[in-house]
Structures are given as structure tokens and as C-alpha cells.
Design a protein around this motif. Structure first.
Motif, short mmCIF file in Angstrom:
data_model
loop_
_atom_site.label_atom_id
_atom_site.label_comp_id
_atom_site.label_asym_id
_atom_site.label_seq_id
_atom_site.Cartn_x
_atom_site.Cartn_y
_atom_site.Cartn_z
N VAL A 69 15.29 5.90 -0.66
CA VAL A 69 15.29 4.53 0.48
C VAL A 69 16.78 5.41 0.77
O VAL A 69 17.49 5.22 -0.60
N ALA A 70 17.76 4.81 0.97
CA ALA A 70 18.81 4.76 1.62
C ALA A 70 19.66 3.69 0.53
O ALA A 70 20.85 3.76 -0.11
N SER A 107 0.96 -1.15 -0.33
CA SER A 107 0.14 -0.45 -0.10
C SER A 107 1.01 1.55 0.27
O SER A 107 1.87 1.28 0.07
N ILE A 108 0.19 2.13 0.00
CA ILE A 108 1.03 3.68 -0.40
C ILE A 108 0.95 4.25 0.65
O ILE A 108 2.28 3.93 1.63
N SER A 109 0.57 3.93 2.13
CA SER A 109 0.65 3.81 3.56
C SER A 109 2.18 3.17 4.27
O SER A 109 2.67 3.57 4.42
N ALA A 110 2.10 1.55 3.47
CA ALA A 110 2.85 0.88 3.91
C ALA A 110 4.52 1.73 3.24
O ALA A 110 5.37 1.65 3.66
N TRP A 111 4.36 2.19 2.26
CA TRP A 111 5.23 2.90 1.37
C TRP A 111 6.31 4.02 2.17
O TRP A 111 7.28 4.29 2.64
N LEU A 112 5.26 4.48 2.67
CA LEU A 112 5.01 6.31 3.04
C LEU A 112 5.87 5.43 4.05
O LEU A 112 6.92 6.71 5.33
N GLN A 113 5.02 4.76 4.82
CA GLN A 113 6.11 4.76 6.04
C GLN A 113 7.15 4.13 6.24
O GLN A 113 8.00 4.66 6.96
N TYR A 114 7.30 3.38 5.28
CA TYR A 114 8.79 2.76 5.06
C TYR A 114 9.98 3.91 4.50
O TYR A 114 10.92 3.98 5.08
N VAL A 115 9.63 4.72 4.09
CA VAL A 115 10.33 5.79 3.95
C VAL A 115 10.53 6.52 4.50
O VAL A 115 11.84 7.24 5.08
N GLU A 116 9.64 7.17 5.56
CA GLU A 116 9.52 7.71 7.09
C GLU A 116 10.33 6.93 7.68
O GLU A 116 11.12 7.64 7.81
N VAL A 122 14.37 8.70 9.11
CA VAL A 122 15.10 9.26 10.71
C VAL A 122 16.84 8.96 10.87
O VAL A 122 16.72 10.07 11.79
N VAL A 123 17.38 8.78 10.26
CA VAL A 123 18.86 8.86 10.39
C VAL A 123 19.79 9.43 9.51
O VAL A 123 20.98 9.73 9.96
N LEU A 124 18.94 10.08 8.22
CA LEU A 124 19.42 11.05 8.37
C LEU A 124 19.92 12.94 8.90
O LEU A 124 19.01 12.90 9.69
N SER A 125 20.56 12.85 8.54
CA SER A 125 20.81 14.70 8.82
C SER A 125 20.07 15.55 8.06
O SER A 125 19.97 14.89 7.82
N GLU A 126 20.06 16.68 8.60
CA GLU A 126 19.17 18.14 8.52
C GLU A 126 19.77 18.18 7.00
O GLU A 126 18.92 19.06 5.84
#
Length: 93
Positions: free
Chosen positions: A82-83, A44-53, A57-61
Motif C-alpha cells: 500500500v502507498a 478479512s483477507i478479502s477486505a485486505w485484497l480489495q483495499y490493496v487493489e 489503481v493509481v500506479l503507473s505500469e
């Protein structure tokens, strides 16, 4: 939903040049989800967006800002989601 289907799709893009080439046309997250589904990787799009988010989280500003400066009509936009795909990009892309 398990992330296994998403992770399988991500890995396939990394290891299959034709899949990576197809990703270049994606300009939205829904395009990525639809592209995956067209290759029998359904999530689902929601599963994809959660994965991307969760991936971001480990990215610097500074990294987040660098990613956000790329417009979604640039060929590399989807690869920045994605990484594992960012790692495929050469410096300066």
C-alpha cells in the motif's frame, strides 16, 4: 466492511517502529491479515485484497512492474502493498 480498521492498522505501522518491524516477516497477504489480527486489528483477507487493489489503481505500469519484481521473501515485500507503507521505504530499498 469499512476500511477504517485496515486504515488504522496501516497508520499504526507507519507511526510505530515495532509494528513496522513485525511487518518485515510477512510474506503473504494472509500473513499481513494474521499479523494485524494478532494486534487486535481484525479484517478479512478479502477486505485486505480489495483495499490493496483499490490502492494500486493509481500506479503507473512501471510502478506496478517495479513492485512485482520484489519477491515475497524479501523484507520489504509487505511494505510495497500500500502507498502509505511504500512511502516509508528509502530509495533503493
Amino acid at each position: 466492511m469499512s476500511n477504517s480498521v485496515i486504515e488504522q492498522f496501516i497508520d499504526l505501522v507507519v507511526y510505530d517502529h515495532a509494528m513496522a518491524t513485525g511487518l518485515k516477516a510477512c510474506e503473504t497477504d494472509q500473513d499481513i491479515v494474521d499479523y494485524a489480527a494478532s494486534r487486535d486489528y481484525v479484517f478479512s483477507i478479502s477486505a485486505w485484497l480489495q483495499y490493496v487493489e483499490s490502492d494500486a489503481v493509481v500506479l503507473s505500469e512501471a510502478e506496478v512492474l517495479a513492485i512485482q519484481t520484489i519477491t515475497n521473501d524479501h523484507w520489504s515485500w509487505a511494505f510495497r502493498r500500500v502507498a502509505a507503507w511504500r512511502a516509508m521505504l528509502m530509495d533503493g530499498a
